[in-house]
Design a protein around this motif. Structure first.
Motif, short mmCIF file in Angstrom:
data_model
loop_
_atom_site.label_atom_id
_atom_site.label_comp_id
_atom_site.label_asym_id
_atom_site.label_seq_id
_atom_site.Cartn_x
_atom_site.Cartn_y
_atom_site.Cartn_z
N ARG A 164 0.87 -1.17 -0.22
CA ARG A 164 0.03 -0.05 -0.12
C ARG A 164 0.86 1.40 0.00
O ARG A 164 0.54 2.36 -0.55
CB ARG A 164 -1.08 -0.04 1.18
CG ARG A 164 -1.99 1.20 1.23
CD ARG A 164 -2.84 0.89 -0.07
NE ARG A 164 -3.53 2.25 -0.08
CZ ARG A 164 -3.15 3.31 -0.66
NH1 ARG A 164 -2.21 3.39 -1.59
NH2 ARG A 164 -4.05 4.37 -0.63
N ILE A 165 2.19 1.28 0.85
CA ILE A 165 2.83 2.34 0.71
C ILE A 165 3.52 2.58 -0.81
O ILE A 165 3.55 3.66 -1.15
CB ILE A 165 4.21 2.24 1.80
CG1 ILE A 165 3.56 2.27 3.16
CG2 ILE A 165 5.15 3.17 1.55
CD1 ILE A 165 4.53 1.78 4.52
N ASN A 166 3.95 1.51 -1.43
CA ASN A 166 4.53 1.61 -2.47
C ASN A 166 3.64 2.17 -3.81
O ASN A 166 3.86 2.93 -4.57
CB ASN A 166 4.98 0.30 -3.23
CG ASN A 166 6.08 -0.14 -2.15
OD1 ASN A 166 6.90 0.59 -1.63
ND2 ASN A 166 6.56 -1.61 -2.34
N ASP A 167 2.34 1.86 -3.43
CA ASP A 167 1.08 2.30 -4.19
C ASP A 167 0.98 3.64 -4.07
O ASP A 167 0.83 4.32 -5.20
CB ASP A 167 0.01 1.53 -3.98
CG ASP A 167 -1.15 1.70 -5.03
OD1 ASP A 167 -1.02 1.77 -6.47
OD2 ASP A 167 -2.19 2.45 -4.29
N SER A 168 1.17 4.14 -3.03
CA SER A 168 0.92 5.31 -2.62
C SER A 168 2.30 6.37 -3.05
O SER A 168 1.81 7.42 -3.56
CB SER A 168 0.66 5.98 -1.14
OG SER A 168 0.42 7.28 -0.89
N LEU A 169 3.24 5.76 -2.73
CA LEU A 169 4.35 6.67 -3.55
C LEU A 169 4.44 6.81 -4.89
O LEU A 169 5.34 7.70 -5.37
CB LEU A 169 5.57 6.05 -2.78
CG LEU A 169 5.83 6.13 -1.30
CD1 LEU A 169 6.97 5.33 -0.82
CD2 LEU A 169 5.85 7.38 -0.71
N LYS A 170 4.06 5.67 -5.60
CA LYS A 170 4.15 5.82 -7.11
C LYS A 170 5.45 5.71 -7.74
O LYS A 170 5.94 6.62 -8.45
CB LYS A 170 3.08 6.98 -7.69
CG LYS A 170 1.67 6.77 -7.48
CD LYS A 170 1.01 7.97 -8.27
CE LYS A 170 -0.52 7.54 -7.98
NZ LYS A 170 -0.84 7.55 -6.59
N LEU A 171 6.34 5.03 -7.02
CA LEU A 171 7.87 4.85 -7.55
C LEU A 171 7.96 3.69 -8.59
O LEU A 171 7.05 2.83 -8.47
CB LEU A 171 8.52 4.64 -6.30
CG LEU A 171 8.61 5.77 -5.24
CD1 LEU A 171 9.58 5.15 -4.07
CD2 LEU A 171 9.17 6.88 -5.83
N SER A 172 8.72 4.03 -9.29
CA SER A 172 9.01 2.87 -10.17
C SER A 172 9.84 1.66 -9.49
O SER A 172 10.62 1.98 -8.45
CB SER A 172 10.17 3.33 -11.36
OG SER A 172 11.38 3.83 -10.94
N THR A 173 9.79 0.46 -9.78
CA THR A 173 10.27 -0.68 -9.20
C THR A 173 11.91 -0.60 -8.89
O THR A 173 12.25 -0.75 -7.75
CB THR A 173 10.15 -1.97 -10.07
OG1 THR A 173 8.92 -2.05 -10.48
CG2 THR A 173 10.70 -3.20 -9.35
N ARG A 174 12.61 -0.09 -9.86
CA ARG A 174 14.18 0.31 -9.57
C ARG A 174 14.28 1.40 -8.41
O ARG A 174 15.59 1.23 -7.92
CB ARG A 174 14.80 0.68 -10.83
CG ARG A 174 14.51 1.96 -11.27
CD ARG A 174 15.14 2.44 -12.57
NE ARG A 174 14.85 3.68 -12.96
CZ ARG A 174 15.68 4.25 -14.10
NH1 ARG A 174 16.71 3.66 -14.54
NH2 ARG A 174 14.96 5.67 -14.30
N ASN A 175 13.46 2.26 -8.19
CA ASN A 175 13.55 3.25 -7.09
C ASN A 175 13.16 2.93 -5.83
O ASN A 175 13.13 3.60 -4.79
CB ASN A 175 12.80 4.53 -7.36
CG ASN A 175 13.50 5.17 -8.74
OD1 ASN A 175 14.69 5.13 -8.71
ND2 ASN A 175 12.94 5.82 -9.52
N ILE A 176 12.52 1.52 -5.71
CA ILE A 176 11.93 1.13 -4.36
C ILE A 176 13.05 0.07 -3.84
O ILE A 176 13.57 -0.83 -4.25
CB ILE A 176 10.84 0.19 -4.45
CG1 ILE A 176 9.70 0.76 -4.96
CG2 ILE A 176 10.40 -0.76 -3.25
CD1 ILE A 176 8.32 0.11 -5.34
#
Length: 361
Positions: free
Chosen positions: A164-176
């Protein structure tokens, strides 16, 4: 993890005559060289794969207790990789400052939950605090169990929270730069990347220190490598040099910029003397852009008397848009840095205006 080189397929055998001792000696010499070449290739492959482990160390468990590279840390099984935070890096002043700022921020956000965070790795690894923090910031309730005891249940909850955090931040996979395993393993590198991303996305009213890095030691049998991961980084510019090495010249720059902005703000019977505080609410930046570009800024586009942090951020962000409309690049500082009275960020913005409009009457 290094793997043994695969054997190449055998060539079809053809009938041969018995070899003489000299030919067998040549073959032995050739096989010896071949064996040496394969061994070197295997070693090179191991080093290459270990470097890859270092690059991805933020996604690997970091030892929560061992920070000294003592003999026990080098007693590893074959192909085992161990990562740990370098003790000198962990005691770095800027890293300690970053962790304290983040801890204070989390405790401020969760003051109503009666949650007190003292250690980022120990208190956030199971997902409970991350859940509460995200719910407060996002304003929504997550459908997860409130209390989890087993490791499996903790990881399941953490998986839901991080998704849910990743979805909210809207980051590309390589930036996670975090995942369930790294956070649950108390990787301070992964946890810091996650918290910095959250604080920036939700415009936390905090000032994060610049140039923060942490060093991670990666150990495999016969190999020890040191990798540095940047948590907060940007390219240094002239203002970094002025602040660090030339405070006398910095005062000259400040006086020049004060003279420049007052030349235009005086037209509205306004005047500034403190650059860091008087531009913090964004009002003077908006009015200054209108004066420099020669137009009136409608009052409904910004808050003339902002009452809270968000309204001030809106004003500064709006002034940045006006600068872009005037042909300038978007300022590198964050609007939040201006609102937080960061002098260096404010000087960067004003100096760009001075460079562009210094000949405007």
């Amino acid at each position: 993890m290094a793997s043994s080189p695969q054997k190449s397929p055998s060539s079809p055998k053809s009938p041969t005559t018995p070899k003489s001792p000299s030919s067998r000696k040549k073959d032995d010499s050739f096989l010896g060289k071949l064996g040496g070449t394969l061994a070197r290739r295997k070693k090179a492959k191991e080093v290459s794969e270990l470097q890859e482990e270092g690059i991805n160390a933020i996604n690997l468990p970091l030892s929560p207790s061992h920070y000294e590279l003592d003999p026990e840390d080098t007693m590893l099984e074959e192909n085992e990789v161990r990562t740990m935070v370098d003790p000198n890096s962990k005691n770095d002043r800027k890293l300690q400052e970053l962790m304290k700022v983040l801890i204070d921020w989390i405790n401020d956000v969760l003051v109503g939950e009666r949650i007190i965070v003292k250690d980022l790795a120990e208190d956030l690894y199971d997902g409970q605090v991350l859940q509460k923090l995200f719910e407060k910031l996002e304003g929504e309730k997550l459908n997860v169990a409130e209390v989890t005891q087993s490791e499996i249940a903790q990881k399941q909850k953490l998986q839901t929270v991080l998704e849910r955090i990743n979805d909210s931040l809207k980051l590309s996979t390589r930036n996670i730069r975090w995942n369930v395993d790294s956070v649950h393993a108390k990787s301070i590198v992964a946890i810091l990347h996650l918290l910095v991303a959250l604080s920036q996305h939700f415009r936390a009213p905090i000032r994060l220190p610049d140039h923060v890095s942490i060093q991670v030691v990666v150990v495999q049998v016969g190999i020890v490598l040191l990798f540095s991961f940047h948590i907060m980084q940007y390219k240094r510019d002239a203002f970094d040099t002025l602040f660090d090495h030339a405070p006398d010249k910095l005062n000259v720059v400040k006086k020049t910029l004060i003279t420049f902005v007052n030349k235009h703000l005086n037209k509205l019977n306004l005047e500034v003397s403190e650059l860091d505080t008087q531009f913090a609410d964004g009002v003077y930046l908006v009015l200054l852009m209108g004066l420099l570009e020669g137009y009136f800024v409608p009052l409904y586009n910004f808050y003339l008397t902002p009452e809270n942090f968000d309204q001030k951020v809106h004003n500064v962000s709006f002034s940045f848009e006006l600068m872009q409309d005037g042909g300038l690049e978007r300022p590198k500082p964050r609007p939040e840095d201006i609102v937080n009275c960061d002098l260096k960020s404010t000087l960067r913005v004003l100096y760009n205006l001075f460079t562009r409009y210094r000949n405007v009457d």
